[in-house]
Write a protein that holds these residues in place. Structure first.
Motif, PDB file in Angstrom:
ATOM      1  N   GLN A 167      -9.771   4.733  -4.287  1.00 34.42           N
ATOM      2  CA  GLN A 167      -9.979   6.243  -4.558  1.00 34.42           C
ATOM      3  C   GLN A 167      -8.845   6.428  -5.565  1.00 34.42           C
ATOM      4  OE1 GLN A 167      -9.404   7.770  -0.723  1.00 34.42           O
ATOM      5  NE2 GLN A 167     -11.790   7.453  -0.207  1.00 34.42           N
ATOM      6  N   ILE A 168      -7.390   6.204  -5.330  1.00 32.79           N
ATOM      7  CA  ILE A 168      -6.476   6.428  -6.381  1.00 32.79           C
ATOM      8  C   ILE A 168      -6.952   6.125  -7.692  1.00 32.79           C
ATOM      9  CG2 ILE A 168      -4.152   5.768  -7.212  1.00 32.79           C
ATOM     10  CD1 ILE A 168      -3.385   5.729  -3.940  1.00 32.79           C
ATOM     11  N   TYR A 223       0.914  -1.035  -0.041  1.00 27.81           N
ATOM     12  CA  TYR A 223      -0.381   0.086  -0.103  1.00 27.81           C
ATOM     13  C   TYR A 223       1.027   1.170  -0.168  1.00 27.81           C
ATOM     14  CZ  TYR A 223      -2.837   3.959   1.710  1.00 27.81           C
ATOM     15  OH  TYR A 223      -3.271   5.068   1.863  1.00 27.81           O
ATOM     16  N   GLN A 263      -9.463  -0.257   4.670  1.00 32.91           N
ATOM     17  CA  GLN A 263      -8.909   0.954   4.738  1.00 32.91           C
ATOM     18  C   GLN A 263      -8.032   1.358   3.541  1.00 32.91           C
ATOM     19  OE1 GLN A 263      -7.909   2.513   8.454  1.00 32.91           O
ATOM     20  NE2 GLN A 263     -10.009   3.042   9.140  1.00 32.91           N
ATOM     21  N   TYR A 264      -7.080   0.314   3.302  1.00 34.84           N
ATOM     22  CA  TYR A 264      -5.987   0.366   2.319  1.00 34.84           C
ATOM     23  C   TYR A 264      -6.600   0.183   1.116  1.00 34.84           C
ATOM     24  CZ  TYR A 264      -2.136  -0.098   5.919  1.00 34.84           C
ATOM     25  OH  TYR A 264      -1.257   0.337   6.667  1.00 34.84           O
ATOM     26  N   ASN A 277       1.633   6.830  -6.416  1.00 35.20           N
ATOM     27  CA  ASN A 277       0.655   8.121  -6.965  1.00 35.20           C
ATOM     28  C   ASN A 277       1.344   9.203  -6.740  1.00 35.20           C
ATOM     29  OD1 ASN A 277      -1.880   8.626  -7.587  1.00 35.20           O
ATOM     30  ND2 ASN A 277      -2.454   9.142  -5.755  1.00 35.20           N
ATOM     31  N   GLU A 305      -9.876   0.836   0.202  1.00 34.01           N
ATOM     32  CA  GLU A 305     -10.631   1.998   0.016  1.00 34.01           C
ATOM     33  C   GLU A 305      -9.612   2.893  -0.607  1.00 34.01           C
ATOM     34  OE1 GLU A 305     -14.095   3.659  -1.010  1.00 34.01           O
ATOM     35  OE2 GLU A 305     -13.842   1.645  -0.035  1.00 34.01           O
ATOM     36  N   LYS A 306      -8.669   3.346  -0.203  1.00 32.21           N
ATOM     37  CA  LYS A 306      -8.018   4.417  -0.532  1.00 32.21           C
ATOM     38  C   LYS A 306      -7.198   3.996  -1.980  1.00 32.21           C
ATOM     39  CE  LYS A 306      -6.447   6.200   4.047  1.00 32.21           C
ATOM     40  NZ  LYS A 306      -5.407   6.374   4.968  1.00 32.21           N
ATOM     41  N   GLU A 343       1.164   4.440  -2.783  1.00 32.25           N
ATOM     42  CA  GLU A 343       0.983   5.870  -2.342  1.00 32.25           C
ATOM     43  C   GLU A 343       2.077   6.407  -2.722  1.00 32.25           C
ATOM     44  OE1 GLU A 343      -1.156   7.861   0.394  1.00 32.25           O
ATOM     45  OE2 GLU A 343      -2.404   6.783  -0.944  1.00 32.25           O
TER      46      GLU A 343
END
Length: 86
Positions: A79-80, A18, A72-73, A25, A75-76, A22
């Motif tokens: 979103q990305i 994850y 949560q990871y 990104n 979900e993020k 990030e």
């Protein structure tokens, strides 16, 4: 290898995946107006796909607390990916 250690290693691999997604990104965002944007986008997509795989593996053995964090990871990452598709 004890089950607890497998859980922890799977969670840590997912967490690291994850974090790499990030970072990729952020690099993609920094490259938006540069010629290497396509390369950064490809790198990001690869990192996100790897992170999804690691999260899926970890979810198979995760504790309740870890499962919450892994979701949560996911979900993020979702979103990305939706930002890219816009």
């Amino acid at each position: 290898m004890p089950h607890h250690k497998n859980k922890q290693q799977a969670f840590q691999a997912a967490q690291q995946g994850y974090e790499q997604a990030e970072k990729a990104n952020k690099q993609r965002i920094e490259a938006i107006n540069r010629a290497d944007y396509g390369k950064e986008l490809g790198h990001l997509t690869q990192e996100v796909n790897e992170a999804y795989q690691q999260i899926d593996k970890a979810l198979g053995v995760a504790s309740e607390h870890q499962e919450k964090q892994l979701k949560q990871y996911q979900e993020k990452l979702n979103q990305i990916m939706s930002e890219i598709e816009e």
